[in-house]
Design a protein around this motif. Structure first.
Motif, PDB file in Angstrom:
ATOM      1  N   LEU A  59     -13.618  -4.162  -3.013  1.00 36.55           N
ATOM      2  CA  LEU A  59     -14.102  -3.890  -1.660  1.00 36.55           C
ATOM      3  C   LEU A  59     -13.350  -4.750  -0.640  1.00 36.55           C
ATOM      4  O   LEU A  59     -12.849  -4.256   0.377  1.00 36.55           O
ATOM      5  CB  LEU A  59     -15.609  -4.183  -1.607  1.00 36.55           C
ATOM      6  N   LYS A  60     -13.255  -6.042  -0.924  1.00 32.99           N
ATOM      7  CA  LYS A  60     -12.569  -6.957   0.000  1.00 32.99           C
ATOM      8  C   LYS A  60     -11.071  -6.677   0.053  1.00 32.99           C
ATOM      9  O   LYS A  60     -10.434  -6.826   1.110  1.00 32.99           O
ATOM     10  CB  LYS A  60     -12.814  -8.405  -0.417  1.00 32.99           C
ATOM     11  N   MET A  61     -10.495  -6.286  -1.085  1.00 36.66           N
ATOM     12  CA  MET A  61      -9.069  -5.998  -1.119  1.00 36.66           C
ATOM     13  C   MET A  61      -8.720  -4.858  -0.165  1.00 36.66           C
ATOM     14  O   MET A  61      -7.765  -4.946   0.616  1.00 36.66           O
ATOM     15  CB  MET A  61      -8.637  -5.664  -2.542  1.00 36.66           C
ATOM     16  N   VAL A  62      -9.503  -3.770  -0.197  1.00 35.86           N
ATOM     17  CA  VAL A  62      -9.241  -2.634   0.688  1.00 35.86           C
ATOM     18  C   VAL A  62      -9.417  -3.047   2.144  1.00 35.86           C
ATOM     19  O   VAL A  62      -8.586  -2.724   3.005  1.00 35.86           O
ATOM     20  CB  VAL A  62     -10.171  -1.459   0.340  1.00 35.86           C
ATOM     21  N   GLY A  63     -10.485  -3.789   2.445  1.00 40.14           N
ATOM     22  CA  GLY A  63     -10.722  -4.212   3.822  1.00 40.14           C
ATOM     23  C   GLY A  63      -9.660  -5.154   4.334  1.00 40.14           C
ATOM     24  O   GLY A  63      -9.140  -4.995   5.457  1.00 40.14           O
ATOM     25  N   LEU A  64      -9.256  -6.160   3.501  1.00 42.01           N
ATOM     26  CA  LEU A  64      -8.259  -7.137   3.935  1.00 42.01           C
ATOM     27  C   LEU A  64      -6.884  -6.491   4.081  1.00 42.01           C
ATOM     28  O   LEU A  64      -6.158  -6.788   5.037  1.00 42.01           O
ATOM     29  CB  LEU A  64      -8.212  -8.297   2.938  1.00 42.01           C
ATOM     30  N   CYS A  65      -6.516  -5.612   3.172  1.00 39.58           N
ATOM     31  CA  CYS A  65      -5.220  -4.925   3.281  1.00 39.58           C
ATOM     32  C   CYS A  65      -5.167  -4.045   4.531  1.00 39.58           C
ATOM     33  O   CYS A  65      -4.119  -3.926   5.182  1.00 39.58           O
ATOM     34  CB  CYS A  65      -4.960  -4.079   2.040  1.00 39.58           C
ATOM     35  N   THR A  66      -6.318  -3.450   4.897  1.00 45.01           N
ATOM     36  CA  THR A  66      -6.373  -2.645   6.128  1.00 45.01           C
ATOM     37  C   THR A  66      -6.129  -3.524   7.348  1.00 45.01           C
ATOM     38  O   THR A  66      -5.350  -3.167   8.248  1.00 45.01           O
ATOM     39  CB  THR A  66      -7.734  -1.946   6.243  1.00 45.01           C
ATOM     40  N   LEU A  67      -6.776  -4.685   7.398  1.00 48.70           N
ATOM     41  CA  LEU A  67      -6.578  -5.607   8.525  1.00 48.70           C
ATOM     42  C   LEU A  67      -5.131  -6.106   8.569  1.00 48.70           C
ATOM     43  O   LEU A  67      -4.544  -6.244   9.654  1.00 48.70           O
ATOM     44  CB  LEU A  67      -7.541  -6.784   8.411  1.00 48.70           C
ATOM     45  N   MET A  68      -4.558  -6.401   7.416  1.00 50.03           N
ATOM     46  CA  MET A  68      -3.159  -6.855   7.367  1.00 50.03           C
ATOM     47  C   MET A  68      -2.215  -5.775   7.868  1.00 50.03           C
ATOM     48  O   MET A  68      -1.292  -6.058   8.651  1.00 50.03           O
ATOM     49  CB  MET A  68      -2.792  -7.263   5.943  1.00 50.03           C
ATOM     50  N   ALA A  69      -2.428  -4.544   7.414  1.00 52.36           N
ATOM     51  CA  ALA A  69      -1.551  -3.450   7.845  1.00 52.36           C
ATOM     52  C   ALA A  69      -1.623  -3.260   9.349  1.00 52.36           C
ATOM     53  O   ALA A  69      -0.605  -3.015  10.012  1.00 52.36           O
ATOM     54  CB  ALA A  69      -1.931  -2.162   7.123  1.00 52.36           C
ATOM     55  N   GLN A  70      -2.833  -3.374   9.929  1.00 51.81           N
ATOM     56  CA  GLN A  70      -2.998  -3.214  11.379  1.00 51.81           C
ATOM     57  C   GLN A  70      -2.498  -4.427  12.147  1.00 51.81           C
ATOM     58  O   GLN A  70      -2.455  -4.405  13.370  1.00 51.81           O
ATOM     59  CB  GLN A  70      -4.468  -2.928  11.708  1.00 51.81           C
ATOM     60  N   SER A  71      -2.086  -5.485  11.420  1.00 47.63           N
ATOM     61  CA  SER A  71      -1.503  -6.676  12.050  1.00 47.63           C
ATOM     62  C   SER A  71       0.014  -6.718  11.872  1.00 47.63           C
ATOM     63  O   SER A  71       0.643  -7.716  12.210  1.00 47.63           O
ATOM     64  CB  SER A  71      -2.124  -7.944  11.448  1.00 47.63           C
ATOM     65  N   GLY A  72       0.583  -5.650  11.326  1.00 48.43           N
ATOM     66  CA  GLY A  72       2.037  -5.611  11.132  1.00 48.43           C
ATOM     67  C   GLY A  72       2.494  -6.306   9.871  1.00 48.43           C
ATOM     68  O   GLY A  72       3.693  -6.542   9.702  1.00 48.43           O
ATOM     69  N   LEU A  73       1.579  -6.636   8.955  1.00 50.89           N
ATOM     70  CA  LEU A  73       1.940  -7.308   7.706  1.00 50.89           C
ATOM     71  C   LEU A  73       2.090  -6.276   6.592  1.00 50.89           C
ATOM     72  O   LEU A  73       1.380  -5.273   6.561  1.00 50.89           O
ATOM     73  CB  LEU A  73       0.864  -8.335   7.326  1.00 50.89           C
ATOM     74  N   GLN A  74       3.016  -6.557   5.694  1.00 49.78           N
ATOM     75  CA  GLN A  74       3.207  -5.661   4.561  1.00 49.78           C
ATOM     76  C   GLN A  74       2.130  -5.906   3.501  1.00 49.78           C
ATOM     77  O   GLN A  74       1.499  -6.959   3.465  1.00 49.78           O
ATOM     78  CB  GLN A  74       4.604  -5.841   3.970  1.00 49.78           C
ATOM     79  N   ILE A  75       1.923  -4.906   2.615  1.00 54.61           N
ATOM     80  CA  ILE A  75       0.802  -4.885   1.689  1.00 54.61           C
ATOM     81  C   ILE A  75       1.299  -5.148   0.260  1.00 54.61           C
ATOM     82  O   ILE A  75       2.294  -4.544  -0.160  1.00 54.61           O
ATOM     83  CB  ILE A  75       0.072  -3.524   1.753  1.00 54.61           C
ATOM     84  N   PRO A  76       0.603  -6.023  -0.493  1.00 56.10           N
ATOM     85  CA  PRO A  76       1.001  -6.265  -1.890  1.00 56.10           C
ATOM     86  C   PRO A  76       0.667  -5.072  -2.778  1.00 56.10           C
ATOM     87  O   PRO A  76      -0.385  -5.028  -3.426  1.00 56.10           O
ATOM     88  CB  PRO A  76       0.197  -7.516  -2.275  1.00 56.10           C
ATOM     89  N   ALA A  77       1.539  -4.100  -2.803  1.00 52.61           N
ATOM     90  CA  ALA A  77       1.365  -2.884  -3.597  1.00 52.61           C
ATOM     91  C   ALA A  77       2.740  -2.273  -3.818  1.00 52.61           C
ATOM     92  O   ALA A  77       3.747  -2.757  -3.277  1.00 52.61           O
ATOM     93  CB  ALA A  77       0.439  -1.897  -2.885  1.00 52.61           C
ATOM     94  N   MET A  78       2.806  -1.211  -4.599  1.00 54.77           N
ATOM     95  CA  MET A  78       4.081  -0.544  -4.864  1.00 54.77           C
ATOM     96  C   MET A  78       4.550   0.229  -3.633  1.00 54.77           C
ATOM     97  O   MET A  78       3.754   0.547  -2.744  1.00 54.77           O
ATOM     98  CB  MET A  78       3.926   0.401  -6.057  1.00 54.77           C
ATOM     99  N   ASP A  79       5.844   0.516  -3.602  1.00 58.01           N
ATOM    100  CA  ASP A  79       6.418   1.277  -2.490  1.00 58.01           C
ATOM    101  C   ASP A  79       5.766   2.654  -2.386  1.00 58.01           C
ATOM    102  O   ASP A  79       5.295   3.213  -3.371  1.00 58.01           O
ATOM    103  CB  ASP A  79       7.920   1.449  -2.681  1.00 58.01           C
ATOM    104  N   GLY A  80       5.791   3.199  -1.165  1.00 54.19           N
ATOM    105  CA  GLY A  80       5.249   4.529  -0.935  1.00 54.19           C
ATOM    106  C   GLY A  80       3.788   4.535  -0.565  1.00 54.19           C
ATOM    107  O   GLY A  80       3.170   5.593  -0.537  1.00 54.19           O
ATOM    108  N   LEU A  81       3.213   3.361  -0.281  1.00 49.93           N
ATOM    109  CA  LEU A  81       1.793   3.320   0.056  1.00 49.93           C
ATOM    110  C   LEU A  81       1.545   3.804   1.480  1.00 49.93           C
ATOM    111  O   LEU A  81       2.446   3.788   2.322  1.00 49.93           O
ATOM    112  CB  LEU A  81       1.238   1.910  -0.103  1.00 49.93           C
ATOM    113  N   GLU A  82       0.326   4.221   1.740  1.00 48.00           N
ATOM    114  CA  GLU A  82      -0.068   4.751   3.046  1.00 48.00           C
ATOM    115  C   GLU A  82      -1.360   4.060   3.465  1.00 48.00           C
ATOM    116  O   GLU A  82      -2.293   3.923   2.673  1.00 48.00           O
ATOM    117  CB  GLU A  82      -0.272   6.258   2.948  1.00 48.00           C
TER     118      GLU A  82
END
Length: 782
Positions: free
Chosen positions: A341-364
């Protein structure tokens, strides 16, 4: 974005890690002000900046950001008339230099895909004159140098002179009055040079007492002889201070004049540092650039929680927003539901802050206007609220603001109250949020919610896997499979009597048991499908590796084949050269034999046989050349056609066709039998040259290819020459040799003049080295 949500999802820890990646306080300042954006275009711009900086780091390793300082406070002081210290001026010069280095680094980079960095660097103003002015006045240690002004140089020269004279006089005291001194040294009190004199010798030394030791046994006396020198020294130091202040004032005014450029440079340098900090954080997390959208789609492969160590975190796949808008996760405690739950929420906040996400290429990732989270036990003792009341307070607030641009995260929805009522309330809350088309992820213990996803198209079940054999969670998220309690299996593994377990099963409803069995079957099917998928992946990798090996071996074979072809061609070329040399030797031998003794018919036949045997048998590989040769071989040759004999590299004339692939070719005085593939067509026989074959053959038996005119009179020789040329033309010779000798050159001139005007002579030339040289003229006949 609500600051409480940022705290709950631990966004501030990401900001702290990002701040550690900055190289300047300017970049750190921008990091601390960073907050998630709800503007899609702005987020896309930030992501593009991060990716561009990451591209530079991958190619160059790092960017030169040393020496750049936050000089904004100093600039502000100069604008209000303040005078900067030498260190402040030095920091400004250092920042100017650092900006120039960074600008040069970006502008000299060969990578074309750097539009944003190039634009930022291109707008940095190189204030070379101001930097040079500061460096000429202040050294690297922050000291104003003598050369800053001629007045300062003069003042410091006087200071050194006074200090030298004072030391000389004081050294004389320490040598001559050493018994009167507590220690034979010179010290300073109140910025004046003094001697440590014993109390009893006070009057013997004389002078001004500036201090005494704590015991009173030692007095620090300035001898009367150096009082004037000390006064002059102090006066010079005051002058030095005033001059330094004057220099610093001039520097401050010069800095104030360029304050606008400096301030803009600082802003751009801070932003570049901010960009590279985001790229460095992405490198440390092994993160990827997400594709951003504003229609609520999240698609992450092998996503990891950004704050969990790489060797401990379990990657998971998460999809939301396409086939379903809500996920209900069930499973045991400590199984990883809250982490997901926290991973999805934190990755969303990071993406909206211009930060890249710790996941494989091709993520949306999606841009949400609001991210709501009700996670953990937020019971407030001060407000006398229970766990359930605390959760409900948050949920009421969420329901008042949630819409289709929201991401909602519920942890243990409906917990803290009666299970039956809590489950009913949880389903009702989910129905309300889902009806508003928000994106929802909820975790729960209630078994009633396991069937929730099967009755609603927008909702899917998920669970966290639990290993019955080890009695430990695997932290793997299983989309589409609800969790089961595993209570009976765990109890059995822990040693509970089987009769107790059997009795307990009788108390469980048949429907509940059927659901548990169905879930177990789904889990088993999913595990089997994953094993099959992994096996297929392994087979695919093996096939790909085998394909690469075969391709490599094929390439090696093709390369080896080409080398063999090349070697064969070189061998063939050597054979051809040898054949040409043998043919040349035969021709020379024939000429010598003819010149010496004349030729008999059997000697001509033997010579032709030797020439035929000199032709090498070559094997040509299938190539583009063969196709060209095949095309040439297809042309039918006729008697009289002018051709080139490839094996001898000599031109000749077709006499007759022997068979389908062989011809007799007249090459000079020789008649050669050659294969069609060794004959190259030049041009057809000219109609005007057509003559009866019998005539040509008849003449060719008694007309030589050479005419020797040596010893003949001039007129007789020219008459002889004219008759000979007619006979040679009638014999069909393409060229003849006229031997006139060297002598006075008159006969040679006569032959060449004859050749110029005779209708049957095309061109003429002097003989070559092996043809008689200037004693012979070669006539090319029409």
């Amino acid at each position: 974005m609500d600051s409480r949500i940022l705290d709950v999802l631990e966004y501030k820890k990401i900001i702290e890690r990002l701040s550690q990646q900055t190289a300047t306080s300017l970049g750190s300042e921008q990091v601390k002000a960073l907050r998630p954006s709800t503007d899609l275009q702005e987020v896309q711009l930030w992501q593009a900046e991060t990716d561009e900086a990451a591209h530079v780091l991958r190619l160059k390793g790092q960017a030169p950001l040393g020496g750049i300082v936050d000089i904004k406070p100093s600039l502000k002081r100069t604008t209000i008339g303040g005078i900067l210290s030498p260190y402040e001026c030095l920091e400004i010069a250092s920042t100017i230099y650092g900006g120039k280095q960074l600008k040069r680094f970006i502008e000299d980079a060969e990578e074309p895909e750097m539009p944003m960095l190039r634009e930022l660097a291109g707008n940095i103003v190189s204030l070379n004159e101001l930097e040079r002015h500061i460096r000429n006045c202040i050294d690297d240690h922050g000291v104003v140098m003598d050369g800053a002004s001629s007045q300062l140089r003069s003042i410091r020269s006087r200071i050194r002179t006074y200090e030298s004279r004072i030391r000389d006089k004081m050294d004389a005291y320490t040598k001559s009055k050493s018994k009167m001194l507590s220690d034979a040294i010179v010290t300073i009190r109140n910025e004046r040079y003094v001697l440590p004199v014993k109390q009893e010798y006070r009057s013997a030394i004389g002078g001004i007492v500036h201090d005494q030791s704590s015991s009173g046994a030692t007095l620090f006396i300035e001898p009367q002889a150096i009082v004037d020198l000390n006064n002059q020294l102090q006066e010079s130091k005051v002058q030095e201070k005033n001059e330094i202040e004057k220099i610093l004032k001039e520097l401050s005014e010069a800095i104030a004049a360029d304050e606008t450029y400096l301030y803009e440079n600082v802003k751009r340098l801070g932003h570049i540092d901010f960009m590279f900090a985001r790229a460095k954080l992405a490198q440390t997390m092994k993160a990827s650039k997400p594709t951003m959208n504003d229609h609520g789609v999240i698609n992450m492969r092998q996503a990891r929680h950004p704050l969990i160590a790489a060797e401990e975190v379990v990657p998971n796949d998460v999809e939301l927003g396409k086939d379903y808008t809500s996920i209900v996760i069930t499973g045991p405690n400590t199984g990883g539901k809250t982490v997901t739950l926290k991973m999805v929420g934190l990755c969303t906040l990071m993406a909206q802050s211009g930060l890249q996400i710790p996941a494989m290429d091709g993520l949306e990732m999606a841009v949400f206007e609001n991210v709501f989270a009700d996670i953990g036990d937020e019971q407030s003792i001060e407000q006398s609220l229970s766990t359930f009341s605390s959760h409900m307070t948050n949920i009421v607030d969420i329901l008042s603001r949630v819409d289709d641009k929201s991401l909602v995260l519920f942890d243990e929805l409906g917990a803290g109250t009666d299970p039956q009522e809590g489950a009913a309330l949880a389903m009702s809350i989910l129905d309300e949020v889902v009806s508003r088309h928000a994106r929802v992820i909820a975790t729960t213990h209630y078994p009633e919610l396991k069937a929730y996803g099967y009755n609603r198209n927008e909702v899917t079940n998920a669970s966290v896997e639990f290993d019955i054999d080890t009695l430990k969670p695997t932290y793997r998220l299983l989309i589409g499979v609800p969790g089961r309690s595993n209570a009976f299996e765990i109890s059995r593994r822990l040693g509970l009597d089987e009769s107790v377990i059997t009795s307990a099963k009788q108390h469980v409803g048949r429907d509940s048991e059927s659901v548990e069995n169905m879930i177990a079957s789904l889990e088993q099917s999913k595990r089997e499908a994953e094993r099959d998928y992994e096996h297929a992946e392994e087979l695919l990798e093996e096939a790909e590796e085998l394909r690469n090996q075969l391709k490599k071996q094929w390439d090696q074979f093709e390369h080896q084949k080409e080398k063999l072809y090349e070697k064969a061609e070189q061998k063939a070329e050597k054979s051809l050269q040898k054949a040409r040399q043998d043919a040349e030797d035969i021709v020379n031998e024939l000429r010598q034999m003819k010149h010496d003794t004349g030729l008999k018919e059997h000697e001509w036949i033997e010579a032709r046989k030797q020439l035929d045997e000199a032709q090498p048998a070559l094997t040509q590989h299938q190539s583009k050349t063969k196709s060209v040769q095949t095309s040439a071989e297809s042309k039918e040759l006729k008697p009289g056609d002018e051709v080139k004999l490839l094996t001898l590299n000599q031109n000749g004339t077709i006499i007759e066709k022997v068979s389908a692939k062989e011809y007799h070719v007249q090459v000079g005085v020789m008649k050669v039998k050659a294969k069609r593939k060794d004959i190259e067509f030049i041009q057809s026989e000219q109609p005007v040259q057509e003559r009866p074959m019998a005539t040509v053959k008849g003449k060719s038996h008694h007309v030589k290819t050479e005419l020797d005119l040596r010893g003949e009179r001039y007129e007789e020789a020219l008459n002889h020459l004219e008759k000979y040329v007619d006979d040679a033309v009638l014999a069909g010779y393409p060229r003849v040799s006229i031997i006139h000798g060297k002598g006075s050159g008159a006969l040679r001139t006569g032959v060449q003049n004859f050749a110029k005007t005779h209708r049957s002579v095309d061109t003429y030339r002097a003989g070559g080295m092996n043809e008689g040289g200037s004693g012979v003229t070669i006539l090319e006949l029409r």
